[in-house]
Design a protein around this motif. Structure first.
Motif, PDB file in Angstrom:
ATOM      1  N   ARG A  95       0.821  -1.218   0.000  1.00  0.00           N
ATOM      2  CA  ARG A  95       0.000   0.000   0.000  1.00  0.00           C
ATOM      3  C   ARG A  95       0.846   1.254   0.000  1.00  0.00           C
ATOM      4  NH1 ARG A  95      -2.058  -2.907   4.100  1.00  0.00           N
ATOM      5  NH2 ARG A  95      -1.588  -1.338   5.701  1.00  0.00           N
ATOM      6  N   TRP A  96       2.072   1.162   0.537  1.00  0.00           N
ATOM      7  CA  TRP A  96       2.848   2.363   0.813  1.00  0.00           C
ATOM      8  C   TRP A  96       4.209   2.436   0.110  1.00  0.00           C
ATOM      9  CZ3 TRP A  96       2.227   0.401   6.389  1.00  0.00           C
ATOM     10  CH2 TRP A  96       0.895   0.572   6.811  1.00  0.00           C
TER      11      TRP A  96
ATOM     12  N   GLU B 110      -4.675   2.828  -0.293  1.00  0.00           N
ATOM     13  CA  GLU B 110      -5.964   2.606   0.360  1.00  0.00           C
ATOM     14  C   GLU B 110      -6.768   3.891   0.536  1.00  0.00           C
ATOM     15  OE1 GLU B 110      -3.150   3.422   3.866  1.00  0.00           O
ATOM     16  OE2 GLU B 110      -3.089   2.868   1.748  1.00  0.00           O
ATOM     17  N   THR B 111      -6.188   5.031   0.140  1.00  0.00           N
ATOM     18  CA  THR B 111      -6.783   6.331   0.438  1.00  0.00           C
ATOM     19  C   THR B 111      -7.248   7.028  -0.831  1.00  0.00           C
ATOM     20  OG1 THR B 111      -5.311   6.571   2.346  1.00  0.00           O
ATOM     21  CG2 THR B 111      -6.331   8.585   1.504  1.00  0.00           C
ATOM     22  N   ARG B 112      -8.366   7.735  -0.738  1.00  0.00           N
ATOM     23  CA  ARG B 112      -8.804   8.645  -1.801  1.00  0.00           C
ATOM     24  C   ARG B 112      -9.307   9.918  -1.128  1.00  0.00           C
ATOM     25  NH1 ARG B 112      -9.970   6.142  -6.797  1.00  0.00           N
ATOM     26  NH2 ARG B 112     -10.333   8.229  -7.627  1.00  0.00           N
TER      27      ARG B 112
ATOM     28  N   LYS C 123      -1.878  -3.810  -7.068  1.00  0.00           N
ATOM     29  CA  LYS C 123      -2.957  -3.140  -6.337  1.00  0.00           C
ATOM     30  C   LYS C 123      -3.890  -4.142  -5.681  1.00  0.00           C
ATOM     31  CE  LYS C 123      -6.845   0.029  -7.063  1.00  0.00           C
ATOM     32  NZ  LYS C 123      -7.628   0.772  -8.079  1.00  0.00           N
ATOM     33  N   ALA C 124      -4.229  -5.199  -6.403  1.00  0.00           N
ATOM     34  CA  ALA C 124      -5.135  -6.217  -5.842  1.00  0.00           C
ATOM     35  C   ALA C 124      -4.532  -6.835  -4.583  1.00  0.00           C
ATOM     36  CB  ALA C 124      -5.421  -7.288  -6.884  1.00  0.00           C
ATOM     37  N   ASP C 125      -3.239  -7.136  -4.623  1.00  0.00           N
ATOM     38  CA  ASP C 125      -2.576  -7.684  -3.440  1.00  0.00           C
ATOM     39  C   ASP C 125      -2.531  -6.651  -2.309  1.00  0.00           C
ATOM     40  OD1 ASP C 125      -2.118 -10.099  -4.649  1.00  0.00           O
ATOM     41  OD2 ASP C 125      -0.002  -9.715  -5.100  1.00  0.00           O
ATOM     42  N   ALA C 126      -2.263  -5.407  -2.674  1.00  0.00           N
ATOM     43  CA  ALA C 126      -2.126  -4.350  -1.677  1.00  0.00           C
ATOM     44  C   ALA C 126      -3.414  -4.126  -0.901  1.00  0.00           C
ATOM     45  CB  ALA C 126      -1.697  -3.050  -2.344  1.00  0.00           C
ATOM     46  N   LEU C 127      -4.531  -4.221  -1.585  1.00  0.00           N
ATOM     47  CA  LEU C 127      -5.816  -3.891  -0.977  1.00  0.00           C
ATOM     48  C   LEU C 127      -6.605  -5.116  -0.531  1.00  0.00           C
ATOM     49  CD1 LEU C 127      -6.950  -0.977  -3.326  1.00  0.00           C
ATOM     50  CD2 LEU C 127      -5.613  -0.881  -1.202  1.00  0.00           C
ATOM     51  N   ALA C 128      -6.004  -6.288  -0.696  1.00  0.00           N
ATOM     52  CA  ALA C 128      -6.712  -7.522  -0.309  1.00  0.00           C
ATOM     53  C   ALA C 128      -6.902  -7.583   1.214  1.00  0.00           C
ATOM     54  CB  ALA C 128      -5.908  -8.728  -0.784  1.00  0.00           C
TER      55      ALA C 128
END
Length: 207
Positions: A9-10, A117-119, A202-207
């Motif tokens: 994520r970071w 993870e942020t918007r 991204k999919a792994d990061a936000l899973a």
């Protein structure tokens, strides 16, 4: 080959060589070190990296640290992947653009860290606005010279280095049209965020 990366994520530094390695098509193992856990992160990183930082690539008894050095090693190890273009002029300006990202744009980095993870929409400082204008200018210059759709025509290490930037623009609601773009840079930004390799990250990061 093994790549040691930080929290997906970071860790913008980890994303760059991971994308390049993914583009080679080579089989590799991935070791993830969770960041922002002061005691455990430092101890775990020290097991893998001479700098106690990520990313790191291990190839046999060779350890390569620093994202740009890793990408260059991958280019030399997997020449068939064409991580840099064959044309020497395009390759030179691509390396210049990647190095510019590697060492510059400190205001953007500091004010708008990668947080997948942020918007949110933020008011960025004049220094960060200047960074964004320079990036828009550089993207447009390279896209015009190469003809696109990526900075050097086909996807390259230069695009790996600017993918984390594209995530920042999306995360913080930065509209490139407010910083000199007439559409080409915004379209390129969207292309970066739609590549299969980035979507897998991204999919792994936000899973």
């Amino acid at each position: 080959m093994e790549i040691v990366i930080g929290t997906k994520r970071w860790s913008s530094w980890s994303l760059r060589p991971w994308l390049a390695l993914k583009h080679t098509g080579a089989t590799f193992t991935e070791t993830l070190v969770e960041l922002r856990h002061a005691e455990t992160s430092e101890a775990e990183l020290a097991k893998h990296s001479p700098t106690s930082l990520v990313p790191v690539v291990k190839d046999g008894d060779l350890v390569v640290w620093d994202s740009l050095a890793i990408c260059e090693y991958l280019h030399e190890t997997y020449p068939e992947a064409l991580l840099w273009p064959a044309d020497p002029a395009l390759r030179a300006i691509g390396r210049a653009a990647a190095a510019e990202m590697h060492s510059g744009f400190s205001a953007l980095r500091g004010e708008c860290p990668m947080e997948l993870e942020t918007r949110k929409v933020v008011d960025i400082s004049p220094a960060t606005q200047a960074d964004v204008r320079k990036i828009v200018l550089r993207w447009n210059q390279l896209l015009e010279r190469s003809g696109g759709p990526f900075l050097l025509g086909k996807w390259s290490i230069a695009d790996a280095f600017y993918t984390p930037v594209a995530t920042r623009f999306r995360t913080y609601g930065i509209r490139l049209s407010n910083h000199g773009d007439t559409g080409a840079a915004e379209a390129y930004c969207e292309r970066l965020l739609q590549t299969p390799e980035y979507l897998a990250w991204k999919a792994d990061a936000l899973a």
